[in-house]
Design a protein around this motif. Sequence first.
Motif, PDB file in Angstrom:
ATOM      1  N   ARG A  95       0.823  -1.208   0.000  1.00  0.00           N
ATOM      2  CA  ARG A  95       0.000   0.000   0.000  1.00  0.00           C
ATOM      3  C   ARG A  95       0.862   1.265   0.000  1.00  0.00           C
ATOM      4  N   ALA A  96       2.004   1.193   0.654  1.00  0.00           N
ATOM      5  CA  ALA A  96       2.858   2.373   0.788  1.00  0.00           C
ATOM      6  C   ALA A  96       3.718   2.618  -0.451  1.00  0.00           C
ATOM      7  N   THR A  97       4.389   1.578  -0.958  1.00  0.00           N
ATOM      8  CA  THR A  97       5.362   1.774  -2.039  1.00  0.00           C
ATOM      9  C   THR A  97       5.323   0.680  -3.116  1.00  0.00           C
ATOM     10  N   ARG A  98       4.314  -0.205  -3.054  1.00  0.00           N
ATOM     11  CA  ARG A  98       4.176  -1.288  -4.026  1.00  0.00           C
ATOM     12  C   ARG A  98       5.276  -2.347  -3.907  1.00  0.00           C
ATOM     13  N   TRP A  99       5.935  -2.417  -2.757  1.00  0.00           N
ATOM     14  CA  TRP A  99       6.902  -3.476  -2.493  1.00  0.00           C
ATOM     15  C   TRP A  99       6.234  -4.594  -1.695  1.00  0.00           C
ATOM     16  N   GLU A 100       6.907  -5.728  -1.637  1.00  0.00           N
ATOM     17  CA  GLU A 100       6.498  -6.812  -0.762  1.00  0.00           C
ATOM     18  C   GLU A 100       7.748  -7.531  -0.270  1.00  0.00           C
ATOM     19  N   VAL A 101       7.625  -8.256   0.823  1.00  0.00           N
ATOM     20  CA  VAL A 101       8.724  -9.091   1.293  1.00  0.00           C
ATOM     21  C   VAL A 101       8.407 -10.540   0.955  1.00  0.00           C
ATOM     22  N   VAL A 102       9.431 -11.266   0.554  1.00  0.00           N
ATOM     23  CA  VAL A 102       9.277 -12.683   0.211  1.00  0.00           C
ATOM     24  C   VAL A 102      10.322 -13.474   0.990  1.00  0.00           C
ATOM     25  N   ALA A 103       9.944 -14.651   1.431  1.00  0.00           N
ATOM     26  CA  ALA A 103      10.864 -15.497   2.194  1.00  0.00           C
ATOM     27  C   ALA A 103      11.830 -16.203   1.259  1.00  0.00           C
ATOM     28  N   VAL A 104      13.076 -16.335   1.720  1.00  0.00           N
ATOM     29  CA  VAL A 104      14.087 -17.154   1.041  1.00  0.00           C
ATOM     30  C   VAL A 104      14.762 -18.021   2.094  1.00  0.00           C
ATOM     31  N   PRO A 105      15.339 -19.161   1.683  1.00  0.00           N
ATOM     32  CA  PRO A 105      15.939 -20.069   2.672  1.00  0.00           C
ATOM     33  C   PRO A 105      17.221 -19.539   3.289  1.00  0.00           C
ATOM     34  N   GLY A 106      17.865 -18.595   2.638  1.00  0.00           N
ATOM     35  CA  GLY A 106      19.152 -18.075   3.090  1.00  0.00           C
ATOM     36  C   GLY A 106      19.757 -17.244   1.979  1.00  0.00           C
ATOM     37  N   LEU A 107      21.080 -17.293   1.866  1.00  0.00           N
ATOM     38  CA  LEU A 107      21.774 -16.535   0.838  1.00  0.00           C
ATOM     39  C   LEU A 107      21.397 -17.054  -0.548  1.00  0.00           C
ATOM     40  N   ILE A 108      21.243 -16.150  -1.513  1.00  0.00           N
ATOM     41  CA  ILE A 108      20.820 -16.535  -2.853  1.00  0.00           C
ATOM     42  C   ILE A 108      21.774 -15.943  -3.884  1.00  0.00           C
ATOM     43  N   PRO A 109      21.836 -16.504  -5.094  1.00  0.00           N
ATOM     44  CA  PRO A 109      22.745 -16.000  -6.126  1.00  0.00           C
ATOM     45  C   PRO A 109      22.427 -14.561  -6.531  1.00  0.00           C
ATOM     46  N   GLU A 110      23.443 -13.889  -7.066  1.00  0.00           N
ATOM     47  CA  GLU A 110      23.303 -12.480  -7.423  1.00  0.00           C
ATOM     48  C   GLU A 110      22.136 -12.220  -8.367  1.00  0.00           C
ATOM     49  N   GLU A 111      22.059 -12.979  -9.455  1.00  0.00           N
ATOM     50  CA  GLU A 111      21.022 -12.687 -10.449  1.00  0.00           C
ATOM     51  C   GLU A 111      19.629 -12.885  -9.875  1.00  0.00           C
ATOM     52  N   ALA A 112      19.453 -13.890  -9.039  1.00  0.00           N
ATOM     53  CA  ALA A 112      18.151 -14.101  -8.405  1.00  0.00           C
ATOM     54  C   ALA A 112      17.823 -12.939  -7.479  1.00  0.00           C
ATOM     55  N   PHE A 113      18.820 -12.455  -6.755  1.00  0.00           N
ATOM     56  CA  PHE A 113      18.648 -11.313  -5.865  1.00  0.00           C
ATOM     57  C   PHE A 113      18.260 -10.064  -6.663  1.00  0.00           C
ATOM     58  N   PHE A 114      19.000  -9.776  -7.732  1.00  0.00           N
ATOM     59  CA  PHE A 114      18.710  -8.605  -8.555  1.00  0.00           C
ATOM     60  C   PHE A 114      17.307  -8.697  -9.162  1.00  0.00           C
ATOM     61  N   ALA A 115      16.951  -9.885  -9.624  1.00  0.00           N
ATOM     62  CA  ALA A 115      15.647 -10.063 -10.283  1.00  0.00           C
ATOM     63  C   ALA A 115      14.502  -9.777  -9.316  1.00  0.00           C
ATOM     64  N   LEU A 116      14.635 -10.217  -8.067  1.00  0.00           N
ATOM     65  CA  LEU A 116      13.591  -9.954  -7.089  1.00  0.00           C
ATOM     66  C   LEU A 116      13.477  -8.456  -6.799  1.00  0.00           C
ATOM     67  N   LEU A 117      14.609  -7.784  -6.618  1.00  0.00           N
ATOM     68  CA  LEU A 117      14.564  -6.342  -6.362  1.00  0.00           C
ATOM     69  C   LEU A 117      13.929  -5.599  -7.529  1.00  0.00           C
ATOM     70  N   ALA A 118      14.264  -5.993  -8.735  1.00  0.00           N
ATOM     71  CA  ALA A 118      13.709  -5.320  -9.916  1.00  0.00           C
ATOM     72  C   ALA A 118      12.190  -5.457  -9.973  1.00  0.00           C
ATOM     73  N   LYS A 119      11.656  -6.501  -9.347  1.00  0.00           N
ATOM     74  CA  LYS A 119      10.208  -6.720  -9.294  1.00  0.00           C
ATOM     75  C   LYS A 119       9.595  -6.158  -8.009  1.00  0.00           C
ATOM     76  N   ARG A 120      10.361  -5.373  -7.267  1.00  0.00           N
ATOM     77  CA  ARG A 120       9.933  -4.788  -5.999  1.00  0.00           C
ATOM     78  C   ARG A 120       9.552  -5.875  -4.984  1.00  0.00           C
ATOM     79  N   LYS A 121      10.398  -6.901  -4.929  1.00  0.00           N
ATOM     80  CA  LYS A 121      10.253  -7.971  -3.948  1.00  0.00           C
ATOM     81  C   LYS A 121      11.560  -8.056  -3.164  1.00  0.00           C
ATOM     82  N   PHE A 122      11.471  -7.854  -1.845  1.00  0.00           N
ATOM     83  CA  PHE A 122      12.700  -7.915  -1.057  1.00  0.00           C
ATOM     84  C   PHE A 122      12.819  -9.279  -0.396  1.00  0.00           C
ATOM     85  N   PRO A 123      13.922 -10.005  -0.650  1.00  0.00           N
ATOM     86  CA  PRO A 123      14.102 -11.335  -0.065  1.00  0.00           C
ATOM     87  C   PRO A 123      14.508 -11.253   1.398  1.00  0.00           C
ATOM     88  N   VAL A 124      13.766 -11.914   2.255  1.00  0.00           N
ATOM     89  CA  VAL A 124      14.037 -11.932   3.690  1.00  0.00           C
ATOM     90  C   VAL A 124      14.291 -13.374   4.117  1.00  0.00           C
TER      91      VAL A 124
END
Length: 296
Positions: A95-124
Amino acid sequence: MLANKGVNQGVAPVTYGEGNRPPRGDYAHARGDYTCDQNWSAYSPQEHDLYRRLYERQASQLVGLACDEFIEAVEHLGAAQRIPRFDELSEKLHRATRWEVVAVPGLIPEEAFFALLAKRKFPVTGWIRQPEEFDYVVEPDVFHDLFGHVPLLFNPVFADYMQAYGAGGLKASRLDACELLARLYWYTVEFGLIATPQGLRAYGAGILSSAGELRYSVHSPQPSRVGFDLQRIMRTRYKIDSYQTTYFVIDSFRQLFDATAPDFTPIYRAVRAQPEIDAGVVLTNERLIAAACTPG
C-alpha cells in the motif's frame, strides 16, 4: 542477500561459502526464483523471544543515531514481541510503495537477488539465529533483513532506489560488473550514512542491525567519512571482518536515487580505467565529513 556475503550483529559481514559449512535453510523446497513459504507457525516461542530481545536492544539505540525516516518507518514492522508475518507486512508495504517481502531459505545467487529487487520484492531470510549468536551471526537472518532493510522500503524515494539497483544489477551481470555494483550496495544499502539538519545519521541495514557499529559509525573519530561519489565508491574495497574504516555520506535519498539514473556502462568503463582504493584510504582534496558530536 547476495550469496557470497553474510551479515552479523556485532561486526561487519564476512565472506561466506568457499570451504565453509553449507548455508542454512531448506533450499529443497525453494521455488525457481529461490523464494519459499515463511512457515510462520514453525517459529518456537523461544525464537519469537529472541527476535523480541534483538528488536528491543536495537530500537533503544536509534534516537540520535538512525535517520528520522528509519525511526518513523520501523514501527511498520509491528509488535516487537514476535517475528512478523511476511504476508501481513507485505500488505502494508504494498500500500505504501508497491513493495512486498518474500521469504528465502538463506543466501541466494546475485542474479536471483537482482531479479527480485527489480520486481519490488525484497528477499528476507526465513530463519533466525541461535541464542549463542545473539551478538554475532555470519549469515543474514530474519532479524537483520527485517529490522535493517525493510523499514526504509516504506520511503518512496529509497524504495525506488532499491528497484533501480535491482534492474542495474541484472545489467551488471551481463557486463561482468557485479563486483563494482556490490560495492555500491555495500556502501549505501548496508553501511550508508546520511547528513541531516540534526547531524550525521545511519541508514544502512548493516549498521542499523548491529549492536556496536551503530554508535561507532556515527560518533567514532577512527573511520573516514567521505562525501558520496559514485565512482569513488565503485573503486573502493571494503572491510568484511571488522567495523568499516570508510563510510560514504549522502545528502539525501534523492541524491542516492539520482545516482542510479544514468546508464552505468560508461561509468564501469571509467572506474576500470582507475586503480582500486583500499578501505580506509583518504584521497587528496576529497570531501570529508566529521563524526557527530557525542551527546552530553
